[in-house]
Design a protein around this motif. Sequence first.
Motif, short mmCIF file in Angstrom:
data_model
loop_
_atom_site.label_atom_id
_atom_site.label_comp_id
_atom_site.label_asym_id
_atom_site.label_seq_id
_atom_site.Cartn_x
_atom_site.Cartn_y
_atom_site.Cartn_z
N ILE A 211 37.41 5.82 16.53
CA ILE A 211 38.18 5.14 17.57
C ILE A 211 39.60 5.70 17.63
O ILE A 211 40.14 5.95 18.72
N LEU A 212 40.21 5.92 16.47
CA LEU A 212 41.55 6.50 16.45
C LEU A 212 41.57 7.90 17.05
O LEU A 212 42.51 8.27 17.76
N THR A 213 40.53 8.67 16.77
CA THR A 213 40.44 10.01 17.36
C THR A 213 40.37 9.92 18.88
O THR A 213 41.04 10.68 19.59
N GLY A 214 39.57 8.99 19.39
CA GLY A 214 39.48 8.81 20.84
C GLY A 214 40.80 8.37 21.44
O GLY A 214 41.19 8.82 22.53
N ILE A 287 49.03 12.17 12.23
CA ILE A 287 49.23 10.81 11.72
C ILE A 287 47.95 9.99 11.89
O ILE A 287 47.53 9.26 10.98
N ALA A 288 47.30 10.13 13.05
CA ALA A 288 46.07 9.38 13.29
C ALA A 288 44.97 9.79 12.30
O ALA A 288 44.23 8.94 11.81
N ARG A 289 44.88 11.08 12.01
CA ARG A 289 43.86 11.53 11.05
C ARG A 289 44.15 11.02 9.64
O ARG A 289 43.23 10.65 8.91
N LEU A 290 45.42 10.99 9.26
CA LEU A 290 45.77 10.47 7.94
C LEU A 290 45.45 8.98 7.84
O LEU A 290 44.92 8.52 6.82
N VAL A 291 45.76 8.23 8.89
CA VAL A 291 45.45 6.80 8.89
C VAL A 291 43.94 6.58 8.85
O VAL A 291 43.44 5.72 8.11
N ALA A 292 43.20 7.36 9.64
CA ALA A 292 41.75 7.23 9.65
C ALA A 292 41.15 7.56 8.28
O ALA A 292 40.23 6.88 7.81
N ARG A 293 41.68 8.59 7.64
CA ARG A 293 41.17 8.95 6.32
C ARG A 293 41.48 7.86 5.30
O ARG A 293 40.66 7.56 4.44
N ARG A 294 42.66 7.25 5.42
CA ARG A 294 43.01 6.18 4.50
C ARG A 294 42.06 4.99 4.65
O ARG A 294 41.60 4.42 3.65
N PHE A 295 41.75 4.63 5.89
CA PHE A 295 40.83 3.52 6.13
C PHE A 295 39.41 3.88 5.65
O PHE A 295 38.69 3.04 5.14
#
Length: 300
Positions: A211-214, A287-295
């Motif tokens: 979802i963050l990627t989209g 930033i979005a990829r880092l947040v997604a990886r953290r989740f």
Amino acid sequence: MTTATTPAKRPATLGSVSTGRKIKDRVVQALVYVAFLLALIPLIAVLYTVIKNGVARLDGTFLTHSMKFIGGKDAGGGAYHALIGTLEQVLLCSLIAVPIAVLTAIYLIEYGANGRLARAVSFFVDVMTGIPSIVAGLFIAALWLLTFKFTYSGFAGALALSILMIPTVVRATEEMLKLVPNDLREASYALGVPRWRTIMFVILPTALPGILTGIMLAVARVMGETAPLLLTIFYTQVINNDPFSGPQGSLPTFIWSNIGDPHQTAHDRAWAGALLLIIIIMVLNLIARLVARRFKLAGR
């Protein structure tokens, strides 16, 4: 009397079929690599051109000064007013579009199923996907500026951009929700967890990276739009930190204004503005990829 059974003969062409399949696999693999390299050519060419023409002008002055009292042939000036405007407009656009789009996708996948309303909503989302950006700007200009009599503002631009952002986020969120295994839903329901809690604490965290990627793809698309902004925020060369009052600058309109000037100094500012826009998009995606990886790691 027993009859002897003869073992089945292996097809004589089995070896040739395997060889043929291997050849086809290698050919297709080579074609995929060639297509990938061909796709990289325009990307690398664009990045090279923008960096070559814009990096010299992208300095501290460019990031901390506006174009107030600066003409097209004058040296100096910067895109500070446009940078502030773009960040504020995209932030407002995301605050408007993302909740609407995510909730719409949740309804279509988790509640609507094949209902009549869900089909109607899906149809209109498809229609919105093909709306030209200038039409979205005309709609907001007619509604917000002409009908409601509001003035040009960054918020009006954010409304126009949100129309373009919503369908992209809806479709991306739909696809990610479809990829969540039904076993997770069924296990949650079997434990007596209500549907809304299952969606909030099981389904959405599982689909969050996609979802963050989209969302970032949608942000990258609307951040470079020019036509709807010219119709809703107009253009200014001075700093306006209030997105709810008066014309406001943005990087796309900054680039448009300077590239249309016949002087080389203005063209240099336009290339620097384009490079700054690319850098912002890359940073937001990182930033979005880092947040997604953290989740994703937290979910494990």
